[in-house]
Design a protein around this motif. Structure first.
Motif, PDB file in Angstrom:
ATOM      1  N   UNK A  95      26.004 -30.794  -2.821  1.00 55.35           N
ATOM      2  CA  UNK A  95      25.937 -31.781  -3.895  1.00 55.35           C
ATOM      3  C   UNK A  95      24.769 -31.512  -4.843  1.00 55.35           C
ATOM      4  N   UNK A  96      23.966 -30.503  -4.519  1.00 57.72           N
ATOM      5  CA  UNK A  96      22.850 -30.144  -5.386  1.00 57.72           C
ATOM      6  C   UNK A  96      21.594 -30.964  -5.150  1.00 57.72           C
ATOM      7  N   UNK A  97      21.531 -31.676  -4.043  1.00 57.57           N
ATOM      8  CA  UNK A  97      20.356 -32.497  -3.740  1.00 57.57           C
ATOM      9  C   UNK A  97      19.336 -31.691  -2.943  1.00 57.57           C
ATOM     10  N   UNK A  98      18.079 -31.895  -3.248  1.00 62.05           N
ATOM     11  CA  UNK A  98      16.982 -31.311  -2.486  1.00 62.05           C
ATOM     12  C   UNK A  98      16.260 -32.462  -1.805  1.00 62.05           C
ATOM     13  N   UNK A  99      16.513 -32.638  -0.514  1.00 64.56           N
ATOM     14  CA  UNK A  99      15.947 -33.765   0.226  1.00 64.56           C
ATOM     15  C   UNK A  99      15.207 -33.261   1.457  1.00 64.56           C
ATOM     16  N   UNK A 100      14.160 -33.976   1.823  1.00 65.05           N
ATOM     17  CA  UNK A 100      13.410 -33.675   3.034  1.00 65.05           C
ATOM     18  C   UNK A 100      14.140 -34.332   4.204  1.00 65.05           C
ATOM     19  N   UNK A 101      14.229 -33.605   5.329  1.00 66.53           N
ATOM     20  CA  UNK A 101      14.882 -34.175   6.510  1.00 66.53           C
ATOM     21  C   UNK A 101      14.146 -33.748   7.769  1.00 66.53           C
ATOM     22  N   UNK A 102      14.409 -34.476   8.849  1.00 60.20           N
ATOM     23  CA  UNK A 102      13.921 -34.117  10.181  1.00 60.20           C
ATOM     24  C   UNK A 102      15.113 -34.181  11.118  1.00 60.20           C
ATOM     25  N   UNK A 103      15.222 -33.183  11.979  1.00 62.57           N
ATOM     26  CA  UNK A 103      16.286 -33.145  12.980  1.00 62.57           C
ATOM     27  C   UNK A 103      15.604 -33.048  14.334  1.00 62.57           C
ATOM     28  N   UNK A 104      15.662 -34.136  15.095  1.00 56.59           N
ATOM     29  CA  UNK A 104      14.917 -34.243  16.338  1.00 56.59           C
ATOM     30  C   UNK A 104      15.866 -34.386  17.519  1.00 56.59           C
ATOM     31  N   UNK A 105      15.550 -33.771  18.663  1.00 51.57           N
ATOM     32  CA  UNK A 105      16.390 -33.953  19.848  1.00 51.57           C
ATOM     33  C   UNK A 105      16.415 -35.430  20.238  1.00 51.57           C
ATOM     34  N   UNK A 106      17.578 -35.909  20.670  1.00 49.59           N
ATOM     35  CA  UNK A 106      17.683 -37.327  21.022  1.00 49.59           C
ATOM     36  C   UNK A 106      18.594 -37.518  22.232  1.00 49.59           C
ATOM     37  N   UNK A 107      18.335 -38.572  22.949  1.00 49.92           N
ATOM     38  CA  UNK A 107      19.205 -38.983  24.058  1.00 49.92           C
ATOM     39  C   UNK A 107      19.701 -40.375  23.714  1.00 49.92           C
ATOM     40  N   UNK A 108      21.011 -40.566  23.823  1.00 51.28           N
ATOM     41  CA  UNK A 108      21.611 -41.860  23.512  1.00 51.28           C
ATOM     42  C   UNK A 108      22.142 -42.451  24.809  1.00 51.28           C
ATOM     43  N   UNK A 109      21.905 -43.729  25.002  1.00 50.01           N
ATOM     44  CA  UNK A 109      22.397 -44.393  26.191  1.00 50.01           C
ATOM     45  C   UNK A 109      22.565 -45.884  25.951  1.00 50.01           C
ATOM     46  N   UNK A 110      23.066 -46.546  26.959  1.00 50.89           N
ATOM     47  CA  UNK A 110      23.244 -47.995  26.909  1.00 50.89           C
ATOM     48  C   UNK A 110      22.620 -48.550  28.183  1.00 50.89           C
ATOM     49  N   UNK A 111      21.811 -49.585  28.018  1.00 45.23           N
ATOM     50  CA  UNK A 111      21.206 -50.207  29.198  1.00 45.23           C
ATOM     51  C   UNK A 111      22.258 -51.020  29.931  1.00 45.23           C
ATOM     52  N   UNK A 112      22.138 -51.039  31.226  1.00 43.49           N
ATOM     53  CA  UNK A 112      23.074 -51.786  32.065  1.00 43.49           C
ATOM     54  C   UNK A 112      22.270 -52.795  32.876  1.00 43.49           C
ATOM     55  N   UNK A 113      22.652 -54.085  32.782  1.00 39.01           N
ATOM     56  CA  UNK A 113      21.898 -55.099  33.529  1.00 39.01           C
ATOM     57  C   UNK A 113      22.040 -54.956  35.033  1.00 39.01           C
TER      58      UNK A 113
END
Length: 104
Positions: A86-104
């Protein structure tokens, strides 16, 4: 799954094709099938264009916005390719992540 947190940094009032850049990013991500994303406005920040604080009315629209997605690496790369195409010059960060859901 190889999940990352992709953060893209834009200014609050920046526009792309007449649309706020953070809205454009969210729209493109949704079109790509990304399950969700959020845009966060900073209270203050500084960078290559100086310092900006929410307390100064005359600086309205210049605050940093972080647009954030938790996605697989391949999808993050696909979104970044759309940004570049698209011709945009944007700063970004790509960081390792873990996704989860808490269980009561």
């Amino acid at each position: 799954m190889n999940t990352v947190c992709l953060q893209v940094f834009v200014s609050e009032a920046s526009r792309h094709h007449g649309k706020l850049t953070y809205e454009w990013l969210l729209d493109v991500a949704q079109e790509l099938g990304i399950a969700g994303g959020s845009a966060f406005v900073a209270l203050a920040g500084f960078g290559r264009h100086g310092r900006h604080d929410a307390g100064f009315f005359e600086l309205a629209g210049e605050l940093p916005v972080v647009v954030e997605f938790f996605v697989e690496t391949a999808m993050a790369d696909q979104l970044l390719k759309c940004v570049a195409d698209a011709g945009l010059t944007l700063v970004y960060a790509k960081l390792p992540a873990e996704i989860g859901v808490t269980v009561p």
